[in-house]
Design an enzyme around this catalytic site. Sequence first.
Site, mmCIF file in Angstrom:
data_model
loop_
_atom_site.group_PDB
_atom_site.id
_atom_site.type_symbol
_atom_site.label_atom_id
_atom_site.label_comp_id
_atom_site.label_asym_id
_atom_site.label_seq_id
_atom_site.Cartn_x
_atom_site.Cartn_y
_atom_site.Cartn_z
ATOM 1 N N GLU A 158 4.362 -4.980 7.396
ATOM 2 C CA GLU A 158 3.605 -3.885 8.013
ATOM 3 C C GLU A 158 4.065 -3.542 9.429
ATOM 4 O O GLU A 158 4.007 -2.385 9.844
ATOM 5 C CB GLU A 158 2.107 -4.232 8.037
ATOM 6 C CG GLU A 158 1.420 -4.116 6.682
ATOM 7 C CD GLU A 158 1.513 -5.389 5.854
ATOM 8 O OE1 GLU A 158 2.307 -6.288 6.199
ATOM 9 O OE2 GLU A 158 0.780 -5.479 4.870
ATOM 10 N N GLY A 160 0.476 -4.892 0.981
ATOM 11 C CA GLY A 160 -0.706 -4.964 0.108
ATOM 12 C C GLY A 160 -0.422 -5.687 -1.202
ATOM 13 O O GLY A 160 -1.338 -6.236 -1.814
ATOM 14 N N GLU A 178 -0.705 -9.286 -0.378
ATOM 15 C CA GLU A 178 -2.141 -9.553 -0.171
ATOM 16 C C GLU A 178 -2.878 -9.632 -1.507
ATOM 17 O O GLU A 178 -3.755 -10.479 -1.710
ATOM 18 C CB GLU A 178 -2.741 -8.454 0.719
ATOM 19 C CG GLU A 178 -2.222 -8.547 2.154
ATOM 20 C CD GLU A 178 -2.533 -7.312 2.977
ATOM 21 O OE1 GLU A 178 -2.218 -6.194 2.526
ATOM 22 O OE2 GLU A 178 -3.083 -7.458 4.086
ATOM 23 N N ALA A 180 0.871 -1.169 0.000
ATOM 24 C CA ALA A 180 0.000 0.000 0.000
ATOM 25 C C ALA A 180 0.910 1.222 0.000
ATOM 26 O O ALA A 180 2.057 1.158 0.465
ATOM 27 C CB ALA A 180 -0.895 -0.028 1.230
#
Length: 260
Positions: free
Chosen positions: A134, A111, A114, A66
């Site tokens: 993260e 992300g 993911e 992200a």
Amino acid sequence: MNFTNLLIDVADGVALVTINRPAALNALNIDVLKDLTDAFSSLQKNDSVACVILTGSGAKAFVAGADIAAMQPLNAVEAAHFARLGHALMSLIESCPKPVIAAVNGFALGGGCELAMACDMRIAAENARFGQPEVNLGVIPGFGGTLRLSRLIGKGRAKELIFTGDMVSAQEAFRIGLANKVVASEDLLAEAHSMAAKIAAKGPVAVRFAKEAIDSGLEMDLDRAGRFEADLFGLCFATEDQKEGMQAFLDKRQAKFTGR
Ligand code: DAK
């Protein structure tokens, strides 16, 4: 379909979706999440698409996570909104009626990992690196990483990766079941296309039902999952493809599937 952050190429039943923000290693900001959501919403309804390949532009990253610069100033409400957008996108990809192959061409972090896990299969280039870093940033995976990583590689290994933030190589990802195969970087897209073409030649309804049976079945107890599989098996017999597939076998010829 024209998108600011994506390149999309559809040919021979296969859609190649390339996330195109190489300067930020294809990091996911709100605009990329929205583009991907619109693209997958449209592709899943496109009858000329039997299979989707998702990759990142450039030689360095699939998706490096992200977008940290975009996330840093968010308040709690905005962060929850961002996380919901991400979750909705991952579910959309996971439940896409067409198989989705992640062609992981470098870093697949946070992300990005993911996103790759929401796909049905992951082909890793030899320079791919997977991880959920993260905790280095003071947060936890926010787009379903704690759920999908533990389902894919088991609770103990998922905890190790998420608690340490360590990256794993393509070979290690293959060993632990995170990647389906590892190929030379220059062969990545050809391998993904070859797998996609193989799938695109099968009965599309059968492939879709098989995906549903696996994904939904894994969330049920064995008894219910068995009945669900049997129902979907039965439904196959309502399709022209089942008649054609079995007749073609008996006629010793190649089946011509129509998706009906
Ligand atoms: N976001 C934004 N920009 C990024 C980025 C990222 N995730 N990763 C790389 N970039 C940018 C760099 O800032 C740099 O930009 P410039 O300085 O050139 O402008 C450019 O991409 C090239 O990166 P580097 O110069 O750092 O390249 P290196 O080869 O040196 O290093 C690297 C590559 C991938 C090891 C490094 O860039 C790196 O560590 N990147 C961050 C990886 C990371 O931590 N990813 C996880 C992100 S966190 C949630 C919702 C979602 C999430 C969590 C919570 N809620 C709302 C609850 C998910 C979080 C994540 O995914």
